[in-house]
Write a protein that holds these residues in place. Structure first.
Motif, PDB file in Angstrom:
ATOM      1  N   GLY A 193       0.822  -1.207   0.000  1.00  0.00           N
ATOM      2  CA  GLY A 193       0.000   0.000   0.000  1.00  0.00           C
ATOM      3  C   GLY A 193       0.849   1.248   0.000  1.00  0.00           C
ATOM      4  N   ARG A 214      -0.215  -0.712  -5.380  1.00  0.00           N
ATOM      5  CA  ARG A 214      -1.160  -1.674  -5.944  1.00  0.00           C
ATOM      6  C   ARG A 214      -0.745  -2.123  -7.333  1.00  0.00           C
ATOM      7  NH1 ARG A 214      -7.783  -0.950  -5.909  1.00  0.00           N
ATOM      8  NH2 ARG A 214      -8.245  -3.100  -6.529  1.00  0.00           N
ATOM      9  N   ASP A 215      -0.010  -1.284  -8.066  1.00  0.00           N
ATOM     10  CA  ASP A 215       0.441  -1.665  -9.392  1.00  0.00           C
ATOM     11  C   ASP A 215       1.466  -2.786  -9.339  1.00  0.00           C
ATOM     12  OD1 ASP A 215       2.203   0.035  -8.103  1.00  0.00           O
ATOM     13  OD2 ASP A 215       2.939   0.963  -9.950  1.00  0.00           O
ATOM     14  N   ASP A 218      -1.226  -6.224  -5.697  1.00  0.00           N
ATOM     15  CA  ASP A 218      -2.618  -5.976  -5.334  1.00  0.00           C
ATOM     16  C   ASP A 218      -3.005  -6.976  -4.259  1.00  0.00           C
ATOM     17  OD1 ASP A 218      -5.341  -5.642  -5.097  1.00  0.00           O
ATOM     18  OD2 ASP A 218      -5.771  -5.811  -7.243  1.00  0.00           O
ATOM     19  N   THR A 220      -5.666  -7.727  -2.992  1.00  0.00           N
ATOM     20  CA  THR A 220      -6.925  -8.442  -3.221  1.00  0.00           C
ATOM     21  C   THR A 220      -6.813  -9.503  -4.315  1.00  0.00           C
ATOM     22  OG1 THR A 220      -7.750  -6.837  -4.848  1.00  0.00           O
ATOM     23  CG2 THR A 220      -8.219  -6.387  -2.524  1.00  0.00           C
ATOM     24  N   ASP A 221      -5.643  -9.626  -4.948  1.00  0.00           N
ATOM     25  CA  ASP A 221      -5.438 -10.608  -6.006  1.00  0.00           C
ATOM     26  C   ASP A 221      -4.850 -11.883  -5.409  1.00  0.00           C
ATOM     27  OD1 ASP A 221      -4.787 -12.129  -8.200  1.00  0.00           O
ATOM     28  OD2 ASP A 221      -3.288 -10.743  -8.995  1.00  0.00           O
ATOM     29  N   ALA A 240      -2.146  -1.118   3.105  1.00  0.00           N
ATOM     30  CA  ALA A 240      -3.192  -1.178   2.085  1.00  0.00           C
ATOM     31  C   ALA A 240      -4.536  -1.407   2.767  1.00  0.00           C
ATOM     32  CB  ALA A 240      -2.908  -2.296   1.090  1.00  0.00           C
ATOM     33  N   TYR A 242      -9.146  -0.564   2.268  1.00  0.00           N
ATOM     34  CA  TYR A 242     -10.301   0.147   1.717  1.00  0.00           C
ATOM     35  C   TYR A 242     -10.764   1.099   2.806  1.00  0.00           C
ATOM     36  CZ  TYR A 242     -14.901   0.998  -0.359  1.00  0.00           C
ATOM     37  OH  TYR A 242     -16.012   1.583  -0.897  1.00  0.00           O
ATOM     38  N   ALA A 260     -10.601  -6.156   0.575  1.00  0.00           N
ATOM     39  CA  ALA A 260      -9.322  -5.544   0.968  1.00  0.00           C
ATOM     40  C   ALA A 260      -9.045  -5.652   2.456  1.00  0.00           C
ATOM     41  CB  ALA A 260      -9.306  -4.076   0.544  1.00  0.00           C
TER      42      ALA A 260
END
Length: 468
Positions: A193, A214-215, A218, A220-221, A240, A242, A260
């Motif tokens: 994050g 995130r790039d 991520d 959440t991946d 990181a 939300y 997230a």
């Protein structure tokens, strides 16, 4: 017949430990507990979490192997026979190049920390050299080995059998001298994050850390977790999250918040536990319902809205990690859109805002939050939950807005106080805790004294002015 007592001794190499084992023998032979987690960790052996057991059988006297430093910890011993063991510290630091030698028999084992090079020479036929390691071998792992030459005169290892008469592989004969060895670096800190307000502050406070936005990663991946060699890291700081409190009340926002703040945190907790990482996770005052005027670390969570519920669920997952720092904070202000920057912009344009005056707490500036996290990682106090905000009086949002206006040269009276109910009328907003003040006693007891909010606010506004 039982020989010896279980005991652990330190050596000249930090973290390299000699374990005296009990050997129980009779006419049938002998038995020993080569690794006994409960007893050995009680005596001071790290709970290093072995995942692989290797045995090297050597049929003749004089077989000499090493000197290899590997990116994992291991516990070495002999199952049969005897061996002369030599260890060289190849970690970056003051002990680089230090040598320790120990004769290994069934009643002796050695704990070898990551980055300390290991070698041995057999002293009896049919010596079986055994070692437990806490990471799985792979070609990728081997690429990060560090080596030094068995015959390096600077090391001056007193091999019982001259190396000219020993059985040595060609590779081991041609390893570099100590003067040419690149020291094995320590395991690293990873900030996730890194593009957020706190992430940017952490990147500044921890310049040696790897910082992934995130790039790059991520959270959440699910597939992203398999792409990382976690054994290269010691600490993961999860910045990181939300944080769209109101949007979390919508159907899509609810899904995104849980992805997230809960599902991703569960994956991080699993990774941290498996790889013995320290996990630093940042949570929120929103885990409380705000009925109490102050919240300490032991208060049971009681979230009001979806955002708070996801943060509370994430906390429960983080606490399953043996090495964790759960850092709760409130009203975060940093590099990016935030309440103080908004109020300063309104003041500059001569706008007279209405601001809520019945929610109470304290601001937390990201540089202060990052400094507190660095303090925890440097001092390593007891793992657990710590509250960390700015210090000083508890204020309402309207109080803070008036402070901003005054520091920007505008009248405090330009800010009109309003109740939460009035402000929220006709809007889709999440429920918010009325009282968000977090007790700072626990983190203060570790030696970290948060800076007063008023001082941080002046410095922040001065920086905003310079940036303009």
């Amino acid at each position: 017949m039982t020989v010896g007592e279980l005991g652990i001794r330190g050596t000249a190499i930090p973290g390299l430990l000699v374990i005296d084992l009990q050997v129980h023998g009779d006419a049938r032979g002998w038995f020993k507990e080569n690794w006994q987690r409960e007893k050995m960790t009680t005596l001071g052996l790290p709970d290093f979490g072995p995942v692989q057991n290797n045995v090297s059988f050597n049929p003749q006297v004089g077989v000499t192997r090493g000197i290899h430093a590997e990116p994992w910890d291991k516990l070495v011993s002999v199952a049969t026979g005897r061996a002369f063991g030599a260890w060289v510290d190849l970690r970056a630091g003051a002990s680089f190049g230090t040598v320790v030698t120990v004769e290994l028999a069934p009643d002796t084992a050695v704990f070898v920390p990551r980055g300390v090079a290991n070698s041995y020479q057999t002293l009896e036929p049919a010596t079986a050299y055994s070692y437990l390691v806490n990471d799985h071998w792979s070609p990728q792992a081997r690429a990060s080995y560090t080596y030094v030459n068995l015959a390096d005169p600077q090391l001056a290892i007193g091999w019982p059998i001259p190396l000219a008469d020993a059985e040595i592989s060609d590779a081991d004969r041609h390893h570099p001298l100590l003067a040419d060895v690149v020291a094995m670096p320590p395991r690293r800190t990873l900030v996730l994050g890194a593009n957020g307000q706190l992430g940017r502050a952490l990147t500044t406070a921890l310049p040696e850390a790897e910082a992934w936005g995130r790039d790059r990663f991520d959270v959440t991946d699910p597939g992203a977790y398999d792409t990382v060699r976690w054994a290269d890291y010691d600490t993961v700081i999860n910045a990181a999250a939300y944080t769209e409190v109101d949007a979390a009340e919508t159907p899509q926002g609810r899904r995104d918040a849980w992805a997230a703040n809960v599902t991703a945190v569960g994956r991080l907790a699993s990774v941290a536990t498996e790889h013995r990482l320290t996990l630093v996770h940042v949570s929120s005052d929103y885990v409380f319902d705000g009925t109490a005027p102050w919240h300490d670390e032991d208060e049971p969570v009681s979230p009001l809205g979806v955002y708070g519920q996801t943060k509370a669920a994430g906390e429960a997952l983080v606490t399953t990690v043996p090495r964790h720092y759960l850092v709760r904070t409130s009203w975060v202000i940093g590099d990016g859109p935030n309440f103080v920057a908004t109020m300063a912009g309104l003041a500059a344009r001569g706008v007279t805002p209405t601001v809520v005056d019945d929610q109470y707490g304290r601001l937390t500036f990201t540089d202060e939050l990052a400094a507190g996290i660095v303090h925890l990682l440097a001092g390593r106090p007891a793992y657990g939950t710590y509250h960390l905000t700015g210090a000083g009086p508890v204020q309402s949002w309207a109080d803070i807005a008036a402070d901003v206006y005054e520091l920007c040269g505008r009248p405090r009276a330009d800010v009109t106080p309003v109740s939460t109910a009035t402000y929220a009328a006709g809007k889709q907003t999440a429920p918010r805790p009325q009282h968000s003040a977090l007790s700072l006693d626990k983190i203060a007891a570790t030696g970290f004294t948060p800076r007063p909010v008023a001082e941080s606010l002046r410095a922040y506004l001065a920086e905003l002015t310079r940036a303009d």
